[in-house]
Write an enzyme that holds these catalytic residues in place. Structure first.
Site, PDB file in Angstrom:
ATOM      1  N   CYS A 435       0.830  -1.211   0.000  1.00 53.93           N
ATOM      2  CA  CYS A 435       0.000   0.000   0.000  1.00 53.93           C
ATOM      3  C   CYS A 435       0.859   1.254   0.000  1.00 53.93           C
ATOM      4  O   CYS A 435       0.340   2.362  -0.137  1.00 53.93           O
ATOM      5  CB  CYS A 435      -0.946   0.005   1.202  1.00 53.93           C
ATOM      6  N   GLU A 481      -2.794   0.451  -4.137  1.00 57.08           N
ATOM      7  CA  GLU A 481      -2.113  -0.825  -3.886  1.00 57.08           C
ATOM      8  C   GLU A 481      -1.326  -1.220  -5.133  1.00 57.08           C
ATOM      9  O   GLU A 481      -1.839  -1.135  -6.254  1.00 57.08           O
ATOM     10  CB  GLU A 481      -3.132  -1.924  -3.558  1.00 57.08           C
TER      11      GLU A 481
END
Length: 488
Positions: A435, A481
């Site tokens: 992330c 992501e």
């Protein structure tokens, strides 16, 4: 001790204190804060605007701070969503160019940069958009501190930093990524604080009690709230009274409009406390909320990790499944597994799933999720990955191939986790979900792909980067992501 001050008395007390609090706040505020509040402008200009400000009341003040908060929390919100995706894609391309250049310096093999555009060592697929762009967050954490008007019982999000001593807590009901239901709970919590004679806990050593609020929701609309409270020197009877007041406020008072399905209370004496350090105490409602994802039902506890964008998580897990190329001969290692969502979503494709997670409650949820969904080929281990994984892989037979999926926090993987995966020859395929790929994850990428280094105890064959697939789970923010496929 009175349960609550009378509402009229409280309003009069607040009115008397407001001017003093505002002056005290402005005296310690940095120059940029004073400018926003109009306290550092030329006298002539302030005079010209006096009548206009009287007409508009606090609208300018609120608008200025709302814009500042938006620029911190959702800095891309002014761009059309397609433009946001382009900005993020260019950022990811730059990160992969840096990784490629660093690997070249380290002498890594399998860098086919001459065949790849833009000087990166693997294909970078177009960014997969989030199915939901606004109000997608299923978890929000609200702080308590001085607001722009100096009120120390303001519930919102921070502008400024503790290091800079310029923190201002701004109500967040204008942010595009947070659903309205979360704002409603935050507003009610602020009303609760205003009714309470107890002070907020702004700094632990200066006393006070009321701290942050966590709100979690599912797609059905069920809402869990967690009130964090510093006990200071309150005795058990006084603590019990405060818990009853919180419960009564949300069950029978103004907080009933929130329709909470779960209300928790946590006595916290540090910035962050796990359930193990300080148990979450259920005041009312159900102990969990539930979410459906990819045809499975998941149980979520107060501190369990669950992707904050549920619809986006479904897209992410489908991409992970495709990249893993898992089949019935695959043993899947799910590191940092949270409530088991990735492993459970792939369980029907593989022979076995082994999950590792540090949060005890999340592991309990993962085991419940497996049992409830009738999945019997999953096992979940509780503990730090840097402790559990090396022990697990130490005796793993090289003839039994493993596919690993790692989904660490922004801090990336602990070095011992990287070393255990790198030195386990049975792991031939690795899916890394990051992330924050521009942070510590870069170090992980280099450690996985650099030539063997006995000094760093990275003796296993190097992985090669084969594919990068970005998935946007965080519209209006710079983050997304990045799913990387590595193999050897």
């Amino acid at each position: 001790m009175a349960a609550f001050y009378g509402q009229k008395l409280l309003l009069r007390l607040q009115a008397c204190q407001l001017a003093h609090l505002r002056r005290a706040f402005l005296a310690s505020a940095p120059e940029d804060c004073k400018q926003v509040l109009g306290r550092n402008e030329p006298r002539k200009k302030r005079g010209k605007e006096k009548n206009l400000k009287q007409q508009r009341g606090s609208l300018d003040l609120d608008s200025s701070w709302e814009k500042r908060l938006s620029s911190v929390v959702t800095p891309l919100c002014g761009l059309p969503y397609e433009e946001q995706l382009k900005v993020k894609y260019e950022k990811l391309k730059s990160i992969l160019q840096t990784v490629t250049a660093r690997l070249k310096e380290l002498g890594a093999d399998h860098l086919e940069t001459t065949q790849m555009p833009d000087g990166i060592c693997c294909p970078l697929k177009p960014l997969i958009p989030s199915p939901i762009v606004n109000g997608y967050r299923n978890k929000s954490t609200f702080s308590v501190n001085h607001g722009p008007d100096g009120n120390p019982k303001t519930v919102g999000l921070y502008v400024g930093t503790g290091k800079g001593r310029n923190i201002v807590c701004v109500r967040a009901n204008h942010l595009l990524n947070i659903p309205q239901g979360h704002f409603q709970v935050a507003q009610c919590y602020e009303e609760l604080l205003h009714q309470s004679p107890l002070d907020p806990c702004l700094l632990f050593h200066t006393g006070g009690h009321w701290r942050e609020l966590i709100v979690r929701t599912n797609r059905k609309g069920d809402t869990m709230a967690v009130v964090t409270f510093h006990p200071q020197h309150l005795n058990p009877e006084e603590l019990s009274l405060q818990k009853e007041l919180v419960k009564d406020f949300f069950a029978h008072g103004p907080g009933t409009v929130c329709g909470l399905s779960s209300l928790y209370f946590q006595e916290s004496v540090m910035t962050r406390c796990s359930h193990k350090q300080s148990p979450y105490q259920l005041l009312s409602g159900e102990p969990h909320i539930f979410e459906e994802l990819l045809g499975l039902k998941f149980r979520i506890s107060p501190d369990s990790f669950f992707q904050i964008n549920t619809a986006g998580a479904e897209v992410l897990y489908q991409a992970i499944g495709e990249m893993s190329r898992a089949d019935k001969s695959t043993v899947l290692l799910d590191v940092c597994c949270g409530t088991g969502a990735i492993g459970l979503s792939l369980a029907d494709r593989v022979s076995r799933v082994i999950g590792i997670e540090v949060a005890d409650q999340a592991v309990e949820d993962a085991r419940w999720n497996a049992a409830f969904n009738g999945i019997s080929n999953c096992e979940f281990h509780s503990g730090k990955a840097e402790v559990v994984l090396p022990q697990l892989l130490m005796s793993w037979p090289e003839t039994q191939p493993l596919t690993a999926v790692v989904n660490p926090s922004r801090a990336g993987l602990h070095y011992r986790v990287v070393r255990a995966i790198r030195n386990c020859e049975a792991i031939r395929r690795l899916v890394y979900v990051s992330c924050k790929p521009e942070g510590e994850a870069v170090r992980n990428f280099l450690e996985f792909c650099c030539p063997p280094d006995s000094g760093k105890k990275l003796t296993g064959d190097a992985f090669a980067l084969l594919l990068a697939v970005p998935v946007d789970l965080f519209p209006h923010t710079p983050h997304c992501e990045l799913v990387l496929l590595l193999a050897r």
